[in-house]
Structures are given as C-alpha cells and as structure tokens.
Design an enzyme around this catalytic site. Structure first.
Site, PDB file in Angstrom:
ATOM      1  N   ASP A 536       0.843  -1.199   0.000  1.00  0.00           N
ATOM      2  CA  ASP A 536       0.000   0.000   0.000  1.00  0.00           C
ATOM      3  C   ASP A 536       0.870   1.238   0.000  1.00  0.00           C
ATOM      4  O   ASP A 536       2.069   1.185   0.285  1.00  0.00           O
ATOM      5  CB  ASP A 536      -0.936  -0.025   1.214  1.00  0.00           C
ATOM      6  CG  ASP A 536      -0.187  -0.206   2.520  1.00  0.00           C
ATOM      7  OD1 ASP A 536       0.511   0.734   2.926  1.00  0.00           O
ATOM      8  OD2 ASP A 536      -0.267  -1.296   3.131  1.00  0.00           O
ATOM      9  N   GLU A 616      22.789 -20.244 -19.495  1.00  0.00           N
ATOM     10  CA  GLU A 616      21.848 -19.494 -18.643  1.00  0.00           C
ATOM     11  C   GLU A 616      22.549 -18.301 -17.988  1.00  0.00           C
ATOM     12  O   GLU A 616      21.987 -17.214 -17.892  1.00  0.00           O
ATOM     13  CB  GLU A 616      21.268 -20.422 -17.560  1.00  0.00           C
ATOM     14  CG  GLU A 616      20.251 -21.412 -18.120  1.00  0.00           C
ATOM     15  CD  GLU A 616      19.855 -22.478 -17.104  1.00  0.00           C
ATOM     16  OE1 GLU A 616      18.653 -22.750 -16.971  1.00  0.00           O
ATOM     17  OE2 GLU A 616      20.764 -23.057 -16.449  1.00  0.00           O
TER      18      GLU A 616
END
Ligand code: DGJ
Length: 747
Positions: A536, A616
C-alpha cells in the site's frame, strides 16, 4: 491558482492541472461537495444541487420548518455524519457522552497554509511550498464540541488532491469515535463502475471492474494489515472509460492497516464513496482536548481513462511518497537465497551463490529467513534475532564481510513483528504477544504477532534491528510479516480502549520504521508480507519497494503485476527471476520470459545461480546489462498497459520516455496458437512526426519467426504517429509463454 476562495459565497475551489474539486459552506452552514471532475472555472457549482422534496428524507431543524427540499439524506456533503438524518453509509459515527450516536457538523472557519500539510506519525504525500498548498476547513458539532478539521493538499502540477481529517474533542465530556473515515465523496448523479483489486496469498491484486448496484459494495481488511485480499487503491469511472479515454477517479489510501472502502448507490441513484480505517473492532476514545488524525487519501481525476489516473499515481508515489536516498538512486540488482535454499544453508553455501552472482553483474546478496535462533523451519525462533553461528559456521559480521569480499553488498531478511511460541523472546515476554487473556490464540504459520501498539515493544525492536544492522553492515532489509492479526488485544491498553489496538499497532509499526529509516538513511528497506499482504501507499513512505508476491511464476505474475500497475509504479513492485519448474506452479517458462516479466518490477534473482548452465549465466548477464542500461526508462518512464492478461493470448505493456525519445515494449504470449490471429500493439506517448526504429532485445539468442513483421527489418522505420495510432504487428509466438522485449528508438 491551485486554491481559489470566494469568501463572500464561502466557495472553496481546488484546482490541479486537469481537475477541479469544489465545496461550499451553504447558508445553513453545511459543507456541501459541489463538484469533482475535469478542470473548470471557480464559479459556484452549487446550482447543480437541485432541491426537491424527497419523501422520507428528513429536514434538519430549524431549516425543515420552512424548507422541505433541504435534506442531509440527499445533499452531497464533504463529511457525512451518522444519526442526524443522512441514511446513507456515513463517514463519521460518534458515541457521545450521553450514549447517543449522533453528530451534525457545521462550518466554522477555514485556513490556508503554504506547502503540503504533514500528519504526525502517519505517512502523507509531501511537496515543497512551490508545489503544494493546504486548505483546512473546520467543522464543528455544536452539541458535543467535536471539531473536524478537513485538510486538503493541492499539488497542482502533479494533478493530485489529498485529504485527511483531524478530529478534536473540544467539548466537556469524553467522546468515542466508532467510525471515522478519511474521505467522503458524493455525486448526485452519474453512472459509475468501480475497479478494485482482490486476491490471496500468492495471487494478489487481480483487477475487478463491476457496475454499481443499489446498496453498498465494499472492500476492506480486518487483518491488521492492508491485506493480500483487497488493496486500498480503488478507481471509480464512467462505464465507457478505457485505458486512454473517459472520466476516471483514483483513490489511494495511505495506510497499512485495516481499511474499508465503500461505494453506495442510493435510492435516487446518487453515489457515495467513503474510505478510511475499518470501523469493525475500531473505537477511539477522545477525552476533552484530545485529537486523532485520520490517515490520508490521495485522489486524482483524469479524462484520459484508467491509464491517465495510473500515471498520476505512479509519479505521486515515486516522487512525493517514497523518500530518502533510494527514491532516485538506482536500486541494486539483487539475488535472494530463499527459493535457492529455503531454510537449509550455511555461510559457505550463501557465499558460493554470492560469488557466482558477482560474476554476472548482480550487486546485492540478500540472506533470507533461517539465519537466526532456532530456525530450521517456520515453527520456531521468530523473535530471537541472534545469528545461529553453529548453523552458519561464522558470525553475522563475518558473513557480511565474506559477501562483501565477493564484491556484493549484503542484505538481510527480518520479520520483526513475528514471535514464535518456541522462542526465547516468548518465554521471557509472553505478554508481548498479541493474545486475549483466557483464550488460546489463533496460530498462523505457527506464529504469533508482537504487540507493536506497546512503546516498550517498539523500543525493543528499534534496539535489536539497530544492533543487527550495525553488526552485519547490511545495506538492505527485507521487512517481512507472515500472518494476519486476530485475537486483537493489548495488555497495555485499558478495556475501554481495546478498540484502538489495530490502529495503534500501525502507528507503532510506522514509528519503528521511521526511526530506523532516520538512523540508517543508506539502508534500502523492502516491505513484504508473504509477498503483497501489505502492499500500500502507506508502506511506500517507509519502504520504497515491496515484494509483489510469493508467486514468482512469470505467467502467474502477469495478472498481479498488471493489477498492481493501476495504483503503483514499477519501482514499487519487487519482482525476481526464479527457477523452473516454478516452485509455486510447476510451470516451465524460458529464462528470457522470466527476465522480461521481472523487469516490470524492481528486478532481481531468486534461484541457485551456482547450479545454472553457462548459457543461462550468459542470458542473466545480458538481462542485467539491459536492465541497468534501461533503468531510467523502466523505473521512471511513463507506463502504459497495452493488453490485459486474459484478453486474447497476449499481455503487453510499454514504458515510454517522457519526451518520446524511446520506449520499451514487452509482450508475453500465454499460448502459442496454430494459424493464430495477429496481435497489433499501439505505442502511445511517442513524437508523432519522428521516425522510430524497432529492435527485438536479445534477438541473437531467440528463435525468431520469419519473416519478421514490418518495422523489425534492417533500415525499416515507423513514424511516431503510425506507432501511436495504427500500431505495429507483434512477431507471432514460437512457443507457449513466448515473450518479446522491443526497444523503440527515435532516429
Ligand atoms: C515470505 C516471503 O514473502 C518470502 O519471500 C520469504 O521471505 C519467506 N516469507 C521466508 O519465511
């Protein structure tokens, strides 16, 4: 002028760049809300309040004797009160000294202040004097002496208006607030839809858009925190509103605790929006002379649809809510060991991950849960913040040093608000845990919560965390919180004040975070509550980023990052590349796709780097280089949602540099389709007359469809107007979950 006063007519007009908000103290001293919408002039808009005699909508004394068309049940008001003739859901419910539940607020005075007001102990949007002005309007309930000071912050250029309330008991008897919302907003007419964000642990912030119906619709939290289940950011918009056009209002509650956002369509199809602290289990006693500040709501209107409102909030939260050195400084690319090791690690293992990470361009190593006390699983140890040297094989200070030697900064996980029953802390201070005497408390993850409403507990946490940060020299803290509150009770509060517990808890949390932030200004705090359980605008005042979700699956992240983007900037949303098969869903996606999705957040890694193949690692190196190079654009560019997840087969978004110099478009296909439909993406915000070149980022290693659509070939360009109005054709997918990251550059 951002605030225009007509003192004779007592009309107060608040103007931002594109919006106007107006109120008026009428001849009966009621503060009417007369207008909120597209920017207009400051003429009195109370003519829009059409007086009609509405049956069973009463009239206040003595006005009603003469005027049966004047009713609080009908008029649009700035702050509605329970018990005196307004039968809609109201913002304020007060229990008076005589036991009656009634208040009727009338206008007393106003005050103009330079700059943006702040709120003691609570988060608030901030602005310099040149950027912001404050209007305070004081109302009073003559019978009880309750004063309500409505404060409005107007940030004209930012296009935002804020509103908070200070309630003061100026009477002779104690008052008890039973409901005290921060915002009341009334529309007498108009058709609205409302957009809310619901979810669950590992599935936060799903966007939901529904029409209004007669009655009250609400979302909220009674979990002690803002919650995974509903986010305290909502929108109201006209039914035809889209991403780029239409009337839309956004409301962000700067509060991390229990909240309620209600929208009511009443008997006359009027709409009322009320937002504030959740009234369930809330009451607050005001002795004569005492005050309570209610948290702030930031609001914005845009005629440019949901996208327009989102971009206002992105900027507001990034530049006027987040604080400190990390507001503008590039945040480090991090690796976190949680999904790599869970609780099973030693210092050697962590240093091995750090070593590999340094080689790839990662800048920060974060040690997650399991490094302290008796903590080999989540059943014990919370509260005992002494490093488990036996498990680690060294001290905390030594571990920090070893990581730094590998060339990375050191960060640490904490769950300061948690306490395990099986911990030294609980055995020493059982009264510090939130429990109701005589009742067995509800457990969650086998843990309890520390009573942060107590000053001694707050002081203890400040001391402990200060020690840990000093010892480890950590530059980053992941502040986790892994359960919802219940059994709400504090041994430090009198019985009649137990209704204050949940709000006092949040105030305590804010105090601890404020003091630590001040003592360690260089430390980057990341909020977390099992992912987005306390995501929030209030938390962003203390922690400029928040871990978005415990769901790290790139495809699972699409709806929740899409949802979060309505009210929160990319720079607020913690996102990591994790291993495949994904630990939450078992899904396998390419490393390229995982990188694209995590780059719509703060970006980092959460996997065992040491176990990756050379190819990777090369891809990770490439991703990090792209992220660092494109940082400004990704984190601070204008964000546009292009395609919503679930709509068709592709989700897409764009970050566009403010002057239209460049853009980064990302598209993720959910499914490859044989002979599928074309996907056309329009890129807003570019310079219409300029030419642009498009390039697929990382194309050397991608299996590209042939031929590529126009715009991707050597020497092919498109104008900004073409890209904005007509769009470009997205290369089709070659496999499920295929992503494309496309750089668009003005030439
Ligand atoms: C919940 C967090 O969201 C995870 O990332 C991890 O830190 C665990 N807690 C550790 O217990």
């Amino acid at each position: 002028m951002s605030i225009v006063l007509d003192t004779a007519q007592r009309v107060f007009t608040l103007n931002t760049k594109n919006s106007t908000y107006q109120m008026k103290a009428d001849e009966h001293q009621v503060l009417l809300h007369t207008y909120y919408g597209a920017r207009t002039d400051s003429s009195d808009k109370s003519y829009l309040c059409y007086p009609v005699d509405r049956g069973f909508s009463g009239n206040p004394h003595p006005v009603g004797k003469e005027l049966r068309t004047y009713s609080l049940d009908v008029l649009p008001q700035e702050y509605s009160c329970f018990g005196t003739g307004d039968y809609r859901t109201t913002a304020l419910r007060v229990c008076n000294g005589d036991g009656s539940r009634a208040a009727q607020l009338t206008y007393r005075e106003y005050e103009l202040r330079p700059g943006k007001y702040g709120i003691p102990g609570l988060p608030a949007v901030y602005g310099e004097e040149a950027e912001a002005r404050t209007l305070a309007v004081r109302l009073e309930d003559k019978a009880s002496g309750l004063e309500a000071e409505l404060v409005y912050g107007v940030l004209e250029e930012l296009d935002v208006i804020t509103r908070a309330v200070k309630l003061t008991n100026r009477g002779q008897k104690p008052l008890v607030l039973e409901k005290a919302a921060s915002l009341n907003l009334d529309w007498q007419y108009g058709d609205f839809q409302w957009i809310t964000f619901y979810g669950r642990h590992a599935g936060e912030q799903n966007m939901q858009r529904t029409g209004l119906h007669h009655g009250i619709q609400s979302i909220g939290s009674v979990r002690g925190a803002s919650s995974h289940q509903y986010n305290p950011f909502v929108m109201l918009c006209e039914p035809g509103c889209g991403e780029g056009s239409g009337d839309c209002y956004g409301f962000s509650f700067l509060y991390s605790g229990e909240f309620l956002a209600e929208v009511e369509q009443d008997q006359f199809c009027q709409t009322r929006f009320v937002c504030g602290i959740h009234p369930d289990n809330f009451s607050w006693k005001l002795e004569p002379g005492e005050s309570l500040w209610l948290p702030e709501v930031a609001m914005a209107y845009s005629g440019q649809g949901t996208g327009g409102v989102s971009r206002i909030f992105h900027r507001t939260l990034r530049e006027h809510v987040c604080r400190g050195v990390w507001k503008n400084r590039r945040r480090p690319v991090l690796v976190n060991n949680w999904e790599a090791t869970y609780f099973d690690f030693t210092a050697d293992r962590l240093v091995e991950i750090a070593r590999e990470a340094a080689d790839l361009g990662i800048e920060l190593f974060v040690m997650d849960d399991g490094w302290f006390g008796k903590r080999d699983d989540d059943n014990s140890g919370l509260g005992d913040w002494e490093a488990n040297e036996e498990k680690l094989g060294c001290t905390l200070a030594e571990l920090g040093e070893r990581v730094r030697k590998e060339g990375l900064e050191f960060g640490i996980w904490l769950e300061p608000e948690g306490i395990s029953e099986d911990s030294r802390l609980y055995r020493t201070h059982p009264d510090w845990a939130v429990e109701i005497p005589g009742r067995a408390p509800c457990l969650s993850r086998n843990q309890l919560v520390l009573d942060l409403s107590r000053t001694d507990v707050q002081d203890y946490l400040i001391r402990e965390i200060t020690r840990i940060l000093a010892q480890s020299k950590a530059v980053y803290v992941k502040w986790d919180m892994n359960r919802s509150l219940c059994d709400k009770f504090s041994g430090a509060l009198a019985g009649e004040r137990q209704g204050e517990f949940a709000h006092r808890y949040v105030l305590g949390l804010y105090r601890v975070l404020e003091e630590l932030g001040r003592a360690f200004p260089q430390v980057l705090f990341e909020g977390c509550s099992g992912g987005g359980g306390r995501f929030d605008a209030g938390m962003l005042y203390y922690t400029p980023q928040i871990w978005g979700s415990d769901n790290t699956d790139a495809i699972g992240r699409l709806p929740l990052q899409y949802g979060a983007s309505f009210g929160y900037p990319v720079s607020a949303t913690g996102a990591h590349v994790s291993a495949v098969p994904n630990h939450q869903t078992g899904r396998v996606t390419s490393l390229y796709t995982r990188g694209c999705v995590a780059m719509a957040g703060t970006f980092g890694y959460e996997l065992d780097i040491a176990g990756l193949s050379g190819k990777e690692k090369e891809e990770i190196r490439r991703q990090i280089a792209v992220f660092k190079e494109q940082y400004q654009l990704i984190q601070r560019g204008d964000y546009y949602r292009l395609l919503a997840p679930g709509a068709g087969s592709c989700t897409a978004w764009a970050m566009v540099e403010g002057s239209g110099k460049e853009a980064l478009v990302t598209a993720v296909y959910q499914q490859v389709q044989a002979n599928g439909p074309l996907v056309c993406l329009k890129v807003p915000g570019l310079a219409a007359g300029a030419d642009y070149r498009m390039e697929l980022v990382g194309a050397d290693d991608l299996d590209l469809p042939q031929p590529l659509p126009f715009g991707f070939g050597p020497g092919e360009t498109l104008t900004g107007a073409a890209l904005g109005q007509c769009g470009f054709i997205l290369p089709p997918a070659r496999e499920d979950y295929q992503a494309w990251q496309i750089r668009v550059r003005r030439i």
